[in-house]
Design a protein around this motif. Structure first.
Motif, PDB file in Angstrom:
ATOM      1  N   ASN A  39       0.831  -1.213   0.000  1.00 26.91           N
ATOM      2  CA  ASN A  39       0.000   0.000   0.000  1.00 26.91           C
ATOM      3  C   ASN A  39       0.860   1.256   0.000  1.00 26.91           C
ATOM      4  O   ASN A  39       0.527   2.253  -0.649  1.00 26.91           O
ATOM      5  CB  ASN A  39      -0.940  -0.009   1.202  1.00 26.91           C
ATOM      6  N   GLN A  40       1.972   1.212   0.721  1.00 28.64           N
ATOM      7  CA  GLN A  40       2.877   2.353   0.734  1.00 28.64           C
ATOM      8  C   GLN A  40       3.487   2.565  -0.646  1.00 28.64           C
ATOM      9  O   GLN A  40       3.584   3.693  -1.136  1.00 28.64           O
ATOM     10  CB  GLN A  40       3.982   2.124   1.768  1.00 28.64           C
ATOM     11  N   LEU A  41       3.875   1.466  -1.308  1.00 31.65           N
ATOM     12  CA  LEU A  41       4.443   1.580  -2.648  1.00 31.65           C
ATOM     13  C   LEU A  41       3.406   2.090  -3.644  1.00 31.65           C
ATOM     14  O   LEU A  41       3.709   2.926  -4.510  1.00 31.65           O
ATOM     15  CB  LEU A  41       4.991   0.229  -3.114  1.00 31.65           C
ATOM     16  N   LEU A  42       2.186   1.580  -3.532  1.00 30.78           N
ATOM     17  CA  LEU A  42       1.123   2.026  -4.431  1.00 30.78           C
ATOM     18  C   LEU A  42       0.853   3.516  -4.260  1.00 30.78           C
ATOM     19  O   LEU A  42       0.608   4.228  -5.230  1.00 30.78           O
ATOM     20  CB  LEU A  42      -0.152   1.218  -4.176  1.00 30.78           C
ATOM     21  N   GLU A  43       0.906   3.970  -3.013  1.00 33.50           N
ATOM     22  CA  GLU A  43       0.687   5.396  -2.758  1.00 33.50           C
ATOM     23  C   GLU A  43       1.812   6.228  -3.362  1.00 33.50           C
ATOM     24  O   GLU A  43       1.572   7.254  -3.996  1.00 33.50           O
ATOM     25  CB  GLU A  43       0.589   5.644  -1.254  1.00 33.50           C
ATOM     26  N   GLU A  44       3.036   5.778  -3.175  1.00 26.33           N
ATOM     27  CA  GLU A  44       4.176   6.530  -3.689  1.00 26.33           C
ATOM     28  C   GLU A  44       4.243   6.499  -5.218  1.00 26.33           C
ATOM     29  O   GLU A  44       4.751   7.436  -5.845  1.00 26.33           O
ATOM     30  CB  GLU A  44       5.472   5.966  -3.113  1.00 26.33           C
ATOM     31  N   ALA A  45       3.748   5.400  -5.798  1.00 24.89           N
ATOM     32  CA  ALA A  45       3.836   5.235  -7.252  1.00 24.89           C
ATOM     33  C   ALA A  45       2.573   5.695  -7.964  1.00 24.89           C
ATOM     34  O   ALA A  45       2.439   5.482  -9.164  1.00 24.89           O
ATOM     35  CB  ALA A  45       4.110   3.773  -7.585  1.00 24.89           C
ATOM     36  N   SER A  46       1.668   6.289  -7.233  1.00 22.53           N
ATOM     37  CA  SER A  46       0.372   6.642  -7.821  1.00 22.53           C
ATOM     38  C   SER A  46       0.549   7.465  -9.089  1.00 22.53           C
ATOM     39  O   SER A  46       1.360   8.370  -9.153  1.00 22.53           O
ATOM     40  CB  SER A  46      -0.479   7.416  -6.807  1.00 22.53           C
ATOM     41  N   SER A  47      -0.216   7.097 -10.109  1.00 21.78           N
ATOM     42  CA  SER A  47      -0.169   7.793 -11.385  1.00 21.78           C
ATOM     43  C   SER A  47      -1.591   7.869 -11.920  1.00 21.78           C
ATOM     44  O   SER A  47      -2.543   7.597 -11.187  1.00 21.78           O
ATOM     45  CB  SER A  47       0.749   7.055 -12.365  1.00 21.78           C
ATOM     46  N   ARG A  48      -1.738   8.199 -13.171  1.00 23.48           N
ATOM     47  CA  ARG A  48      -3.072   8.318 -13.748  1.00 23.48           C
ATOM     48  C   ARG A  48      -3.323   7.134 -14.684  1.00 23.48           C
ATOM     49  O   ARG A  48      -2.975   7.170 -15.865  1.00 23.48           O
ATOM     50  CB  ARG A  48      -3.202   9.644 -14.516  1.00 23.48           C
ATOM     51  N   PRO A  49      -3.935   6.055 -14.178  1.00 21.32           N
ATOM     52  CA  PRO A  49      -4.213   4.891 -15.037  1.00 21.32           C
ATOM     53  C   PRO A  49      -5.177   5.255 -16.156  1.00 21.32           C
ATOM     54  O   PRO A  49      -6.038   6.128 -16.002  1.00 21.32           O
ATOM     55  CB  PRO A  49      -4.851   3.881 -14.073  1.00 21.32           C
ATOM     56  N   THR A  50      -5.031   4.581 -17.289  1.00 23.02           N
ATOM     57  CA  THR A  50      -5.900   4.848 -18.424  1.00 23.02           C
ATOM     58  C   THR A  50      -6.282   3.549 -19.125  1.00 23.02           C
ATOM     59  O   THR A  50      -5.591   2.538 -18.996  1.00 23.02           O
ATOM     60  CB  THR A  50      -5.210   5.763 -19.461  1.00 23.02           C
ATOM     61  N   ILE A  51      -7.394   3.605 -19.859  1.00 23.15           N
ATOM     62  CA  ILE A  51      -7.763   2.518 -20.752  1.00 23.15           C
ATOM     63  C   ILE A  51      -7.298   2.902 -22.147  1.00 23.15           C
ATOM     64  O   ILE A  51      -7.684   3.956 -22.670  1.00 23.15           O
ATOM     65  CB  ILE A  51      -9.284   2.268 -20.747  1.00 23.15           C
ATOM     66  N   ALA A  52      -6.448   2.078 -22.743  1.00 24.18           N
ATOM     67  CA  ALA A  52      -5.870   2.388 -24.046  1.00 24.18           C
ATOM     68  C   ALA A  52      -6.569   1.606 -25.142  1.00 24.18           C
ATOM     69  O   ALA A  52      -7.063   0.494 -24.929  1.00 24.18           O
ATOM     70  CB  ALA A  52      -4.383   2.070 -24.049  1.00 24.18           C
ATOM     71  N   LEU A  53      -6.586   2.204 -26.335  1.00 23.57           N
ATOM     72  CA  LEU A  53      -7.195   1.564 -27.504  1.00 23.57           C
ATOM     73  C   LEU A  53      -6.237   1.562 -28.698  1.00 23.57           C
ATOM     74  O   LEU A  53      -6.678   1.427 -29.836  1.00 23.57           O
ATOM     75  CB  LEU A  53      -8.478   2.311 -27.903  1.00 23.57           C
TER      76      LEU A  53
END
Length: 221
Positions: free
Chosen positions: A124-138
């Protein structure tokens, strides 16, 4: 065991980064024996006295040719390692290289036997530090998930990718599949992709060497 590309491959990348930059000696994972056999099905009691594993490796789980992806990483530059795992934007500048080498040490704590709550807290700490803007790609005509936005900093993308990949294993497979080699003096990280989920060693060589050592220790002196 089959893991999807966006979860399993990302977790394998995390293990290779750890073994390249956060393991004593910088040794890589998945080191195959001379025959290129897979260690995926080998537990502590699966190597015979002659150093030959009793369980046959599943070709679908073996690393083709016994290749070691982490061997492509140089002492300072993980770019080739990222390319080996299919990371498109893998060219890194000096600051990004330092970033990912430091990140490898953060990933290292997620591997090996530990309390589930402790492992989840680390992730959870890593996920918080690595947070970015996920996207759905086509871009290939089929919707699929990207852990970071197009044009994201390559190092930031790898941080998000690897943190999410480890989280995928914990949530959709079994946290215990994020293992450490059981042979004394090794301790390399691995993702257990075996069907049974009882892998204990990073490689066939470590499994066989440990079996030989245990056999010699049992012999009368």
């Amino acid at each position: 065991m089959h893991f999807n590309h966006y979860g399993g491959e990302a977790a394998l990348l995390a293990a290779d980064l750890v073994n390249a930059y956060a393991t004593p000696g910088g040794a890589g994972p998945g080191e195959a024996g001379p025959d290129g056999a897979s260690p995926d099905d080998m537990g502590p009691d699966d190597a015979g006295r002659d150093g030959v594993g009793r369980d046959a490796a599943d070709p679908g789980e073996a690393d083709p040719g016994g290749a070691d992806p982490s061997a492509t990483a140089t002492a300072v530059d993980p770019s080739a390692l990222l390319a080996a795992h299919g990371v498109v934007e893998h060219a890194l500048g000096p600051a990004q290289r330092r970033d990912l080498r430091a990140w490898a040490h953060r990933l290292a704590g997620c591997f090996g036997p530990q309390d589930l709550a402790e492992r989840c807290a680390r992730l959870n700490q890593l996920l918080e530090e690595a947070s970015s803007r996920p996207t759905i790609a086509l871009h290939d005509g089929t919707p699929h998930f990207h852990y970071s936005a197009p044009g994201a900093d390559p190092a930031a993308h790898v941080r998000a990718l690897t943190a999410a990949g480890l989280a995928y294993i914990v949530c959709h497979a079994d946290a215990r599949r994020l293992g450490r080699c059981a042979r004394a003096g090794c301790g390399r990280a691995f993702v257990d992709t075996s069907r049974a989920g009882r892998r204990a060693y990073c490689s066939v060589r470590c499994a066989n060497n440990d079996a030989v050592a245990r056999h010699r220790a049992r012999r009368p002196r």
